[in-house]
Design a protein around this motif. Sequence first.
Motif, PDB file in Angstrom:
ATOM      1  N   TRP B 153       0.717  -1.235   0.014  1.00 58.63           N
ATOM      2  CA  TRP B 153      -0.149  -0.071  -0.051  1.00 58.63           C
ATOM      3  C   TRP B 153       0.849   1.236  -0.001  1.00 58.63           C
ATOM      4  N   TYR B 159       1.766  -2.423  -5.267  1.00 55.90           N
ATOM      5  CA  TYR B 159       0.905  -2.746  -6.561  1.00 55.90           C
ATOM      6  C   TYR B 159      -0.573  -2.385  -5.981  1.00 55.90           C
ATOM      7  N   LEU B 160      -0.803  -1.984  -4.902  1.00 55.88           N
ATOM      8  CA  LEU B 160      -2.110  -1.881  -4.493  1.00 55.88           C
ATOM      9  C   LEU B 160      -2.512  -0.313  -4.303  1.00 55.88           C
ATOM     10  N   ASP B 162      -2.183   2.371  -5.951  1.00 52.21           N
ATOM     11  CA  ASP B 162      -2.565   3.134  -7.028  1.00 52.21           C
ATOM     12  C   ASP B 162      -4.242   3.003  -7.068  1.00 52.21           C
ATOM     13  N   LEU B 163      -4.582   2.094  -6.559  1.00 55.19           N
ATOM     14  CA  LEU B 163      -6.307   1.839  -6.474  1.00 55.19           C
ATOM     15  C   LEU B 163      -6.846   2.698  -6.010  1.00 55.19           C
TER      16      LEU B 163
END
Lengths: 297, 315
Positions: B153, B159-160, B162-163
């Motif tokens: 995060w 990888y999360l 940008d959510l």
Amino acid sequence: MATATAAKPKGASAASRRGTTAVVPGRQKFGWGLANFAVVAAAAVPVWWLIALSFKAPSTISDGHFIPRQWTTENYSGIFSSTEFLRPLANSIGIAAISTIVAVALAAMAAYAVARLDFPGKQLLIGASLLIAMFPPIALATPLFNAWRILGLFDTWQGLIIPYISFALPLAIYTLSAFFREIPWDLERAAQVDGATPFQAFRKVIVPLAAPGVFTTGILVFISAWNDFIFAITLTSTTRSRTVPAAIAFFTGSSQFQTPIGSIAAAAVIITIPVVILVLLFQRRIVAGLTSGAVKG
Amino acid sequence: MSQAVEARAQTEESLDRRPSGRKRISDRARAERKLGWMLCAPAAFVMLLVAGWPILYAIYLSLERYDLRFPGQHTFVGIDNYATVVTSSFWWHAFWVTSFITVVSVTFELVLGMAVALLMHRTIYTRGLVRTAVLVPYGIVTVVAAYSWNYAWTPGTGYLADLLGSHAAPLTDQWTALAIIILAEVWKTTPFMALLLLAGLSLVDDSLLRAARVDGASAWQRFTKVTLPLMKPAILVALLFRTLDAFRIFDNIFILTNGAHGTESVSILDYDNLTIALNLGIGSAISVLIFIAVALIAFLFIKGFGTAAPGQEVK
């Protein structure tokens, strides 16, 4: 009507045990497959992410890619050449191993008594041990910190082993007594009737029957000691006795403003490997141990 | 009983017979008791020593003004420390955060755990793989998993991240940070919940379910009207264990946010007072309060929901 004697694929054994003999329709198979995949993926993604991070070079560590574009092993060679990791790793292995052996030995005696003998205070022991399993560890960290400081046990192996044993005992006694209750103890007497000495009967009949339960309990205890964080950070201060979970939290990078993400990820992967291997090899036993020791109706 | 057998039984009994009217414990039963106590003694001793005695010591420490920066000066101050803690907004904020995390994560764990338990119970193939996958979160070091989530995060690295938008830093905002902490908790402990529920599931008699199906009940009806009621004891015990565990949350918060941005739990507060402020008096008071809270939760569960008390399920 489908023949009940048709050759069944291995996975259908559960279905045949339940008495259904029909072949599973393809649509249902797809549904189960999807559900299985979802569970496996959910469990695996965070683990994969750490692996990916550990193989990324420091320059690419912040690029956010789920799969590394460039692979490197310098994080691993880095941590293996520093005592900041090797010493805690040795501490973790030694402390967890000793805690496991002592806890299982003590628990085996108590579990044998609980499973086979009748004596007043049995319920009290079970109740008290479950109470201890529910303790908030932080509540004990404070008094233990001061006590160990005064007794000279602070930052020592024994200082961690003693609380680990104590906290592992409830789980170990619970699981072992559930296993021991399943053993047909009369076989021992039957062996003696057949001419074996008490010790032979014990060694050749009881030990093989009890071994899986003892082994599984050992694994569960080892995992709980390996995993601990609170006592590891409150009761230690140097690599003399610090275990890996605590050591990782205090890893220093090349400068004080830069967290060594790659090294932390590499260390994290290393300490996960033993657990994953244990779980892979013994998943059936571990599930049996955890579920038979739990609620009975 | 014939005369001969009676005589033999009598000689086998203890030589010092108690006066008639009082219950006689046979020699064998007494020996069994003694053996039972002796076998349990070491384990009981260790547990008492390491878990029982420190809590008493914590109560004692909490009644003193004891700051480790001045180790020689500790004075008895009675319940002053408790007054300080209970009137402090830090404590109540931490208490609220802890309760929130507990309720939300346990709810998710119950629902997801039940789903996974059903899957493990009925899945048709690859049982071994599913079991392994389910056990990995259980076995993995909590701190390790927390790092995985932390880096996932972190903006840029993860990888999360940008959510939630390219400029979001979810770990630095209270509500998103709490959500991430809950996610980490749920991921880590749903397997354990699933296993506890699986134990209860396997006790549901299949013939009852088949009878219900013959009577025309749908899958959902079979689940809610047959399976769930029969699993009630298992569900309550699983809830009890997990709630107590969730209230003690520490590892995940420590690694994800270290209690910053309003995510401090009671355990983190305790740790800060102990090892950073080095205030044994206050730290012990908080420890005792946490212990009381946990005991209260256990009491409420057992009395309120009729959960089997510890010791009753073991025959």
